[in-house]
Design a protein around this motif. Structure first.
Motif, PDB file in Angstrom:
ATOM      1  N   GLU A 260      47.694  31.686  48.688  1.00  0.00           N
ATOM      2  CA  GLU A 260      47.093  31.735  50.016  1.00  0.00           C
ATOM      3  C   GLU A 260      45.961  30.712  50.029  1.00  0.00           C
ATOM      4  OE1 GLU A 260      47.876  36.495  50.647  1.00  0.00           O
ATOM      5  OE2 GLU A 260      45.844  35.749  50.462  1.00  0.00           O
ATOM      6  N   MET A 261      45.424  30.479  51.224  1.00  0.00           N
ATOM      7  CA  MET A 261      44.439  29.402  51.356  1.00  0.00           C
ATOM      8  C   MET A 261      43.231  29.587  50.457  1.00  0.00           C
ATOM      9  SD  MET A 261      42.427  28.137  54.726  1.00  0.00           S
ATOM     10  CE  MET A 261      41.359  29.534  54.616  1.00  0.00           C
ATOM     11  N   SER A 262      42.649  30.796  50.475  1.00  0.00           N
ATOM     12  CA  SER A 262      41.435  31.007  49.680  1.00  0.00           C
ATOM     13  C   SER A 262      41.754  30.887  48.191  1.00  0.00           C
ATOM     14  CB  SER A 262      40.827  32.380  49.994  1.00  0.00           C
ATOM     15  OG  SER A 262      41.732  33.403  49.655  1.00  0.00           O
ATOM     16  N   GLU A 263      42.956  31.321  47.811  1.00  0.00           N
ATOM     17  CA  GLU A 263      43.353  31.234  46.409  1.00  0.00           C
ATOM     18  C   GLU A 263      43.551  29.776  45.993  1.00  0.00           C
ATOM     19  OE1 GLU A 263      46.744  33.615  46.945  1.00  0.00           O
ATOM     20  OE2 GLU A 263      45.742  35.490  46.458  1.00  0.00           O
ATOM     21  N   LEU A 264      44.103  28.970  46.899  1.00  0.00           N
ATOM     22  CA  LEU A 264      44.291  27.540  46.615  1.00  0.00           C
ATOM     23  C   LEU A 264      42.937  26.864  46.421  1.00  0.00           C
ATOM     24  CD1 LEU A 264      46.159  25.057  46.443  1.00  0.00           C
ATOM     25  CD2 LEU A 264      45.970  24.856  48.914  1.00  0.00           C
ATOM     26  N   VAL A 265      41.990  27.183  47.310  1.00  0.00           N
ATOM     27  CA  VAL A 265      40.646  26.602  47.208  1.00  0.00           C
ATOM     28  C   VAL A 265      40.015  26.979  45.874  1.00  0.00           C
ATOM     29  CG1 VAL A 265      38.299  26.724  48.147  1.00  0.00           C
ATOM     30  CG2 VAL A 265      40.233  26.498  49.694  1.00  0.00           C
TER      31      VAL A 265
ATOM     32  N   ILE B 204      36.263  38.848  48.048  1.00  0.00           N
ATOM     33  CA  ILE B 204      36.891  38.473  49.329  1.00  0.00           C
ATOM     34  C   ILE B 204      38.259  39.136  49.473  1.00  0.00           C
ATOM     35  CG2 ILE B 204      37.944  36.528  50.587  1.00  0.00           C
ATOM     36  CD1 ILE B 204      35.538  34.851  49.734  1.00  0.00           C
ATOM     37  N   SER B 205      39.023  39.205  48.379  1.00  0.00           N
ATOM     38  CA  SER B 205      40.334  39.880  48.439  1.00  0.00           C
ATOM     39  C   SER B 205      40.164  41.342  48.822  1.00  0.00           C
ATOM     40  CB  SER B 205      41.034  39.824  47.084  1.00  0.00           C
ATOM     41  OG  SER B 205      41.390  38.518  46.786  1.00  0.00           O
ATOM     42  N   ALA B 206      39.172  41.987  48.209  1.00  0.00           N
ATOM     43  CA  ALA B 206      38.936  43.404  48.501  1.00  0.00           C
ATOM     44  C   ALA B 206      38.500  43.587  49.956  1.00  0.00           C
ATOM     45  CB  ALA B 206      37.870  43.958  47.566  1.00  0.00           C
TER      46      ALA B 206
ATOM     47  N   ASN C 209      45.361  56.846  46.149  1.00  0.00           N
ATOM     48  CA  ASN C 209      45.254  55.541  46.774  1.00  0.00           C
ATOM     49  C   ASN C 209      44.029  55.512  47.669  1.00  0.00           C
ATOM     50  OD1 ASN C 209      45.506  53.192  48.174  1.00  0.00           O
ATOM     51  ND2 ASN C 209      47.602  53.517  48.837  1.00  0.00           N
ATOM     52  N   GLU C 210      43.017  54.704  47.290  1.00  0.00           N
ATOM     53  CA  GLU C 210      41.799  54.627  48.094  1.00  0.00           C
ATOM     54  C   GLU C 210      41.903  53.574  49.179  1.00  0.00           C
ATOM     55  OE1 GLU C 210      38.794  55.777  44.420  1.00  0.00           O
ATOM     56  OE2 GLU C 210      38.586  53.881  45.434  1.00  0.00           O
ATOM     57  N   GLY C 211      43.022  52.848  49.179  1.00  0.00           N
ATOM     58  CA  GLY C 211      43.188  51.884  50.262  1.00  0.00           C
ATOM     59  C   GLY C 211      42.984  50.446  49.838  1.00  0.00           C
ATOM     60  N   ILE C 212      42.517  50.173  48.613  1.00  0.00           N
ATOM     61  CA  ILE C 212      42.352  48.774  48.187  1.00  0.00           C
ATOM     62  C   ILE C 212      43.300  48.505  47.007  1.00  0.00           C
ATOM     63  CG2 ILE C 212      40.860  47.078  47.107  1.00  0.00           C
ATOM     64  CD1 ILE C 212      38.578  48.141  48.620  1.00  0.00           C
TER      65      ILE C 212
ATOM     66  N   ALA D 204      37.933  46.903  40.503  1.00  0.00           N
ATOM     67  CA  ALA D 204      37.764  45.449  40.358  1.00  0.00           C
ATOM     68  C   ALA D 204      36.670  44.937  41.292  1.00  0.00           C
ATOM     69  CB  ALA D 204      39.076  44.731  40.659  1.00  0.00           C
ATOM     70  N   PHE D 205      36.628  45.462  42.505  1.00  0.00           N
ATOM     71  CA  PHE D 205      35.612  45.063  43.478  1.00  0.00           C
ATOM     72  C   PHE D 205      34.216  45.395  42.965  1.00  0.00           C
ATOM     73  CE2 PHE D 205      33.761  44.159  47.524  1.00  0.00           C
ATOM     74  CZ  PHE D 205      32.776  45.105  47.722  1.00  0.00           C
ATOM     75  N   LYS D 206      34.066  46.615  42.418  1.00  0.00           N
ATOM     76  CA  LYS D 206      32.742  47.057  41.927  1.00  0.00           C
ATOM     77  C   LYS D 206      32.306  46.174  40.763  1.00  0.00           C
ATOM     78  CE  LYS D 206      32.972  51.912  43.255  1.00  0.00           C
ATOM     79  NZ  LYS D 206      33.433  53.230  42.841  1.00  0.00           N
ATOM     80  N   ILE D 207      33.243  45.911  39.839  1.00  0.00           N
ATOM     81  CA  ILE D 207      32.910  45.081  38.681  1.00  0.00           C
ATOM     82  C   ILE D 207      32.522  43.675  39.133  1.00  0.00           C
ATOM     83  CG2 ILE D 207      33.833  43.995  36.586  1.00  0.00           C
ATOM     84  CD1 ILE D 207      35.566  46.543  36.241  1.00  0.00           C
TER      85      ILE D 207
END
Lengths: 213, 122
Positions: A31-36, A73-75, A210-213, B3-6
């Motif tokens: 994805e764009m952010s990953e490419l950057v 940013i992914s999270a 599953n917390e959603g992330i 992972a976010f917290k870390i």
């Protein structure tokens, strides 16, 4: 020379660990952010390898910073639909239900020849056989033939209704609520909900942890 | 979520460490600039003694400083010290005083570039 050799090894190990932390997508389609992030990492890492006068920390600190930023940013993208759209954009229908969306082609600077080329590369020689062509967020074009009845729209993603998908299939949130009642489920319990051309609904419920992330 | 917290904690620690390092380098450069300024170069023997003592102390600090500072800048500062010592040993106190001024400016310049300001960012 020995110092350059050791520095190269350290930077190589460091980059490998960083790529592992950022996930397999860095190796596959980006994805764009990953490419950057990947481009920046490779440039930053190369500097102290080539110039022994530059401290190793000048590569390690920025590298770590990029990894942390990418994970955060992914999270945040997973938590916020708005943020996800802002950073990645949305998949765009170039052909919907057999109809070429000329404005979508122009807006994304894709010529008809490029579209035909992509379709041919998928083994389809006649554009009339195509029912859907989607420009994905990573720049690839997905193509579905008319005979393929397996195409479905994600109308709920991680408990959030997908307004655009609902609009494309000519439905609204009221229709969605009615369907949820029929299936005896609530929005908060849904991980993924899709609907196909025959109005067949498929639901995947959230797992307990599953917390959603 | 884990992972976010870390990542968030790591980012916070990294930011803190970078800011602390920046202040440390600025402080060191400022301190050494003051000490260079207060060097007495009235006689060759005294000049050699004082400059060599200060150079020795600087070399001990240099190990930590070199983790984040460009080696060219540190080499430049070391060269100034060596020149001062050489000039003092040769009895050329005028050159020693000129180099002292250059050394002080190099230290102040390094301190300025290590700080978080427009000069260092641009």
């Amino acid at each position: 020379m020995a110092a350059i050799f050791i520095r190269t090894f350290i930077i190589y190990v460091f980059l490998s660990v960083c790529m592992k932390l950022m996930g397999k997508r860095q190796i596959g389609e980006l994805e764009m952010s990953e490419l950057v992030a990947t481009l920046l990492m490779s440039e930053i890492a190369a500097i102290p390898v080539a110039d022994p006068d530059i401290p190793l920390m000048n590569a390690i600190i920025p590298g770590l910073f990029i990894v942390c930023l990418e994970i955060i940013i992914s999270a945040m993208k997973n938590k916020s639909e708005k943020m996800k759209r802002f950073i990645e954009g949305d998949p765009i229908f170039l052909i919907y239900n057999g109809e070429i969306r000329q404005k979508a082609l122009m807006d994304n600077r894709i010529s008809i020849n490029e579209l035909l080329s992509e379709i041919r590369m998928k083994g389809i020689g006649n554009i009339r056989r195509v029912s859907y062509a989607i420009l994905e967020q990573n720049g690839q074009i997905s193509v579905f033939e008319r005979d393929n009845k397996d195409f479905s729209q994600p109308i709920v993603i991680d408990s959030r209704p997908n307004a655009e998908a609902l609009s494309l299939i000519g439905r609204d949130t009221q229709w969605l609520d009615e369907r949820l009642k029929i299936y005896g489920t609530e929005l908060n319990d849904i991980f993924l909900m899709t609907v196909d051309e025959n109005d067949d609904i498929y639901i995947i419920r959230k797992e307990e942890n599953n917390e959603g992330i | 979520m884990r992972a976010f917290k870390i990542a968030a904690i790591t980012l916070a620690i990294l930011s803190g460490a970078i800011i602390a390092n920046s202040f440390y380098i600025q402080h060191i450069c400022s301190e050494y600039a003051k000490r260079v300024d207060s060097l007495r170069l009235d006689t060759p023997e005294r000049a050699v003694e004082e400059v060599e003592a200060l150079f020795g102390e600087f070399k001990k600090t240099e190990r930590i400083v070199s983790i984040s500072v460009n080696h060219d800048d540190l080499t430049n500062i070391e060269d100034c010290f060596s020149e001062m010592i050489g000039a003092a040993k040769a009895g050329d106190l005028e050159s020693a005083v000129t180099t002292k001024s250059r050394l002080k400016n190099s230290l102040l310049h390094l301190g300025r570039l290590s700080g978080i300001n427009l000069d260092s960012i641009i």
